[in-house]
Enzyme design. Structure first.
Site, short mmCIF file in Angstrom:
data_model
loop_
_atom_site.label_atom_id
_atom_site.label_comp_id
_atom_site.label_asym_id
_atom_site.label_seq_id
_atom_site.Cartn_x
_atom_site.Cartn_y
_atom_site.Cartn_z
N SER A 52 0.83 -1.20 0.00
CA SER A 52 0.00 0.00 0.00
C SER A 52 0.86 1.24 0.00
O SER A 52 1.94 1.27 0.61
CB SER A 52 -0.90 0.01 1.23
OG SER A 52 -1.61 1.24 1.34
N TYR B 170 -1.84 0.69 10.73
CA TYR B 170 -1.93 0.25 9.34
C TYR B 170 -0.73 0.73 8.53
O TYR B 170 -0.13 -0.03 7.77
CB TYR B 170 -3.23 0.75 8.73
CG TYR B 170 -3.44 0.27 7.31
CD1 TYR B 170 -3.85 -1.02 7.05
CD2 TYR B 170 -3.23 1.13 6.22
CE1 TYR B 170 -4.03 -1.47 5.75
CE2 TYR B 170 -3.41 0.70 4.92
CZ TYR B 170 -3.82 -0.61 4.69
OH TYR B 170 -3.99 -1.04 3.40
#
Length: 255
Positions: free
Chosen positions: A139, A152
């Site tokens: 990501s 995250y």
């Protein structure tokens, strides 16, 4: 569409919903036999049932469960050609100093340990057979500025780095490792955190990218960071030599 995968066996973690579900469906549509793995039994049963795949209820942070996942996939479908290490969860609410340590760490366990255990379980068989590909879902959250949620982003920074270093470790072998970013895809995990006018990525792009990587046409791009929306995979394939020579599509510190 090109890049038929007839005869291949694919294992997709986090395949019960969101990006993983779409990857599983795309690979099945290309002819692959697909094992759909996730923690929620109802989800994997539904997806696997609709694509003629194998449903596996698995916690990717549990070493024994992951090893059973791989063994059952190979017993039922055959040797694994592709691992899509996609299982992941989102952030914990609140600031770091207000968070529950167990919940914060759980994000790291799923998003990093889960990738590690899944890769660890499939690589020996791939090396023994002399072929195999792994696609790790990374990501931009792992490097883009401005984020304030810590769990995250930290987990994806680790997953991004894990993918590149694993690709380096396997460079002299027939196993290829790829790192992809799906972009900002509207899923249950993202829907509550971004506005409707956010720069959403079309959900079909990441599955199509995984299909190309599974075909073997992009093997020279192993270890590179490939964005499903911002990178044209066909252009990258054509320029693979230049990309390697100039160390492009890599997350690097520039001074």
């Amino acid at each position: 569409m090109a890049d038929g995968l007839a005869g291949q066996v694919a294992l997709v973690t986090g395949g019960g919903r969101g990006i993983g579900e779409r990857i599983a469906r795309e690979l099945a549509s290309a002819g692959a036999r697909v094992a759909v793995a996730a923690r929620t039994r109802e989800q994997v049963d539904e997806v696997a049932g609709e694509i003629g795949g194998l449903a596996l209820e698995v916690d990717v942070t549990d070493r024994a469960a992951v090893e059973r996942m791989v063994a059952e996939t190979e017993r039922e479908l055959g040797p694994i050609d592709l691992l899509a290490a996609n299982a992941g969860i989102g952030n914990v609410a609140g600031s770091l100093w207000e968070s529950e340590p167990e919940k914060w760490w759980r994000v790291l366990e799923v998003n990093v340990l889960g990738v590690y255990l899944s890769c660890r379980a499939v690589i020996p068989g791939m090396l023994e057979r002399g072929a195999g590909r792994i696609v790790i879902t990374g990501s931009g959250a792992g490097y883009l500025p401005g984020a304030s949620s810590t769990a995250y982003t930290s987990s994806k920074a680790a997953a991004n780095r894990l993918a590149e270093t694993l690709a380096n470790d396997l460079r002299e072998t027939p196993v290829r490792v790829f790192l992809i970013s799906p972009g900002l895809v509207r899923t249950e995990m993202t829907d509550d955190h971004f506005p409707d006018d956010a720069p959403w990525t079309p959900p079909e792009l990441a599955p199509r990218l995984v299909r190309v990587l599974a075909s073997g046409r992009a093997d020279e791009l192993a270890g590179r960071y490939i964005h499903a929306e911002h990178d044209d995979i066909e252009d990258l394939i054509r320029r693979a030599g230049e990309i390697r020579e100039n160390d492009l599509n890599a997350i690097r510190l520039q001074r």
